[in-house]
Design an enzyme around this catalytic site. Structure first.
Site, PDB file in Angstrom:
ATOM      1  N   LYS A 190       0.876  -1.182   0.000  1.00 46.77           N
ATOM      2  CA  LYS A 190       0.000   0.000   0.000  1.00 46.77           C
ATOM      3  C   LYS A 190       0.906   1.223   0.000  1.00 46.77           C
ATOM      4  O   LYS A 190       0.837   2.096   0.889  1.00 46.77           O
ATOM      5  CB  LYS A 190      -0.940  -0.060   1.226  1.00 46.77           C
ATOM      6  CG  LYS A 190      -2.058   0.973   1.220  1.00 46.77           C
ATOM      7  CD  LYS A 190      -3.136   0.732   0.166  1.00 46.77           C
ATOM      8  CE  LYS A 190      -4.139   1.873   0.172  1.00 46.77           C
ATOM      9  NZ  LYS A 190      -5.109   1.813  -0.943  1.00 46.77           N
ATOM     10  N   ASP A 246      -2.614 -12.338   4.951  1.00 52.29           N
ATOM     11  CA  ASP A 246      -3.686 -13.046   5.668  1.00 52.29           C
ATOM     12  C   ASP A 246      -4.991 -12.923   4.890  1.00 52.29           C
ATOM     13  O   ASP A 246      -5.681 -13.913   4.648  1.00 52.29           O
ATOM     14  CB  ASP A 246      -3.839 -12.445   7.070  1.00 52.29           C
ATOM     15  CG  ASP A 246      -4.947 -13.108   7.860  1.00 52.29           C
ATOM     16  OD1 ASP A 246      -5.009 -14.354   7.862  1.00 52.29           O
ATOM     17  OD2 ASP A 246      -5.758 -12.385   8.477  1.00 52.29           O
TER      18      ASP A 246
HETATM   19  C1  IPM Z   1      -4.021 -17.683   9.316  1.00 49.13           C
HETATM   20  C2  IPM Z   1      -4.939 -17.379  10.465  1.00 49.13           C
HETATM   21  C3  IPM Z   1      -4.107 -16.829  11.608  1.00 49.13           C
HETATM   22  C4  IPM Z   1      -3.512 -15.523  11.137  1.00 49.13           C
HETATM   23  C5  IPM Z   1      -4.857 -16.647  12.937  1.00 49.13           C
HETATM   24  C6  IPM Z   1      -5.509 -17.940  13.367  1.00 49.13           C
HETATM   25  C7  IPM Z   1      -3.957 -16.129  14.004  1.00 49.13           C
HETATM   26  O1  IPM Z   1      -5.944 -16.526  10.077  1.00 49.13           O
HETATM   27  O2  IPM Z   1      -3.102 -18.518   9.482  1.00 49.13           O
HETATM   28  O3  IPM Z   1      -4.215 -17.106   8.247  1.00 49.13           O
HETATM   29  O4  IPM Z   1      -4.142 -14.466  11.225  1.00 49.13           O
HETATM   30  O5  IPM Z   1      -2.379 -15.556  10.660  1.00 49.13           O
HETATM   31 MG    MG Z   2      -5.981 -16.112   7.996  1.00 47.82          MG
END
Ligand code: IPM
Ligand code: MG
Length: 356
Positions: A190, A246
């Site tokens: 970004k 994510d």
């Molecule tokens: C992932 C999950 C994790 C993250 C959580 C469970 C902490 O969403 O592995 O993508 O946010 O990394």
């Molecule tokens: Mg995730």
């Protein structure tokens, strides 16, 4: 070779049992040792990542991880919540490179919510930086707002940050992965708004000078989200930070319509790694014997390939999974009319049979 088996919560134990079954028929002498993690760790030892579990993960050559999280742990304070187990393992083991492939198996083209022509043949690799960014940045917390129009009120805050070394090493992982695939990297940031984003872009551009054969393009994260849904096949390797990765990796996984099929690898600088399905613990279907174990079985294959130097065995598993799909064997999540619906355990057995 020692493998730490961390089944976790929800459907974790059911799907892990199938992956263990597959590992046990390969004819290799692996030492498998299990430990509690996530909610199961909290319930048995008072912490989502009990010291003995962390010690096992550190001592092992690789970690096979199920999933963590269940409703009964939702109200615990943050430090004791199941998610802290996976975040702690990533941090403590230095697992900075998260590889999340999104592949559309031809037999499952109908499972996607997108038109078949948009997704057929989809094969992208998201490389998510996993130990930096706003996930681990300090300071963070809730404080009294120091200035501005909301001065004196409470405010929540986190810190987005990346050190140069962190960006360099994940960029190398991405360019090297692209060299083994389609020779293209899309770096997502970004940079139009964030200092961290412009810095990311500058460093990735600099690392690119060492990879003449690989094409690099930069893309803003909002556009990347749009392009993933509009024309996902344009991508080969996508590299991005922890937070954006994510979000984008969930989006990419869903393009295939079968998140129950997608494995992932989280690697350190020496290719030691933790391997887990891309999906979560799905507590709503836990214990019903209907979860799809293929993502975990395919994660075991990635583990054999990247950490245990057993590429042939990894190929065997991946071929067996394709064979099972071609036979029309399906768990409920990927079931279509005309195919054969089976339980978690039957799916595991089908893969074992296909291994021959
Ligand atoms: C992932 C999950 C994790 C993250 C959580 C469970 C902490 O969403 O592995 O993508 O946010 O990394
Ligand atoms: Mg995730």
């Amino acid at each position: 070779m020692k493998i730490a088996i961390l089944p976790g919560d929800g459907i974790g134990p059911e799907i892990m049992a199938q992956a263990v079954k597959v590992l046990n028929v390969l004819g290799e002498r692996f030492e498998l040792e299990s430990a509690d993690v996530g909610g199961a760790g909290y319930a048995a030892h008072g912490h989502p990542l009990p010291p003995a579990t962390l010690a096992l993960a550190k001592a092992a050559d690789a970690v096979l991880f199920g999933a963590v999280g269940d409703y009964q742990y939702d109200s615990l304070e943050r430090a004791l919540r199941p998610e802290q187990a996976i975040l702690g393992l990533r941090r403590e083991l230095g697992l900075f490179a998260n590889l999340r492939p999104a592949i559309l198996y031809p037999e499952l083209a109908g499972a996607s919510t997108l038109k078949p022509e948009v997704v057929s043949g989809l094969d992208i690799l998201i490389i998510r930086e996993l130990t930096g960014d706003i996930y681990f940045g300090k300071p963070r917390g809730v404080r009294e707002c120091p200035d501005g129009p909301f001065k004196g009120e409470r405010e929540g805050f986190d810190t987005m940050r990346y050190a140069e070394t962190e960006i360099r090493r994940i960029a190398h992982v991405a360019f090297q992965a692209a060299q083994k695939r389609g020779q293209r990297v899309t770096s997502v940031d970004k940079a139009n708004v964030l200092e961290t984003g412009q810095f990311w872009r500058d460093i990735v551009t600099d690392v690119h000078k060492e990879y003449a054969g690989v094409a690099l393009e930069h893309m803003y994260v909002d556009n990347a989200a749009m392009q993933l849904v509009r024309a996902p096949k344009k991508f080969d390797v996508m590299v991005t930070g922890n937070m954006f990765g994510d979000i984008l990796s969930d989006c990419a996984a869903m393009l295939t319509g079968s998140i129950g099929m997608l494995p992932s690898a989280s690697l350190d600088a020496n290719n030691k790694g933790l391997y887990e399905p891309s999906h979560g613990s799905a507590p709503d279907i836990a214990g019903k014997g209907i979860a799809n174990p293929l993502a975990t079985i395919l994660s075991a294959a990635m583990m054999l390939r990247f950490s245990l130097n057993k590429a042939e065995q990894a190929d065997r598993i991946e071929t067996a999974v394709k064979k099972v799909l071609a036979q029309g064997v399906r768990t409920g999540d990927i079931y279509e009319q005309g195919t054969h619906k089976v339980s978690t355990e039957e799916m595991g057995n089908a893969v074992v049979r296909a291994l021959g």
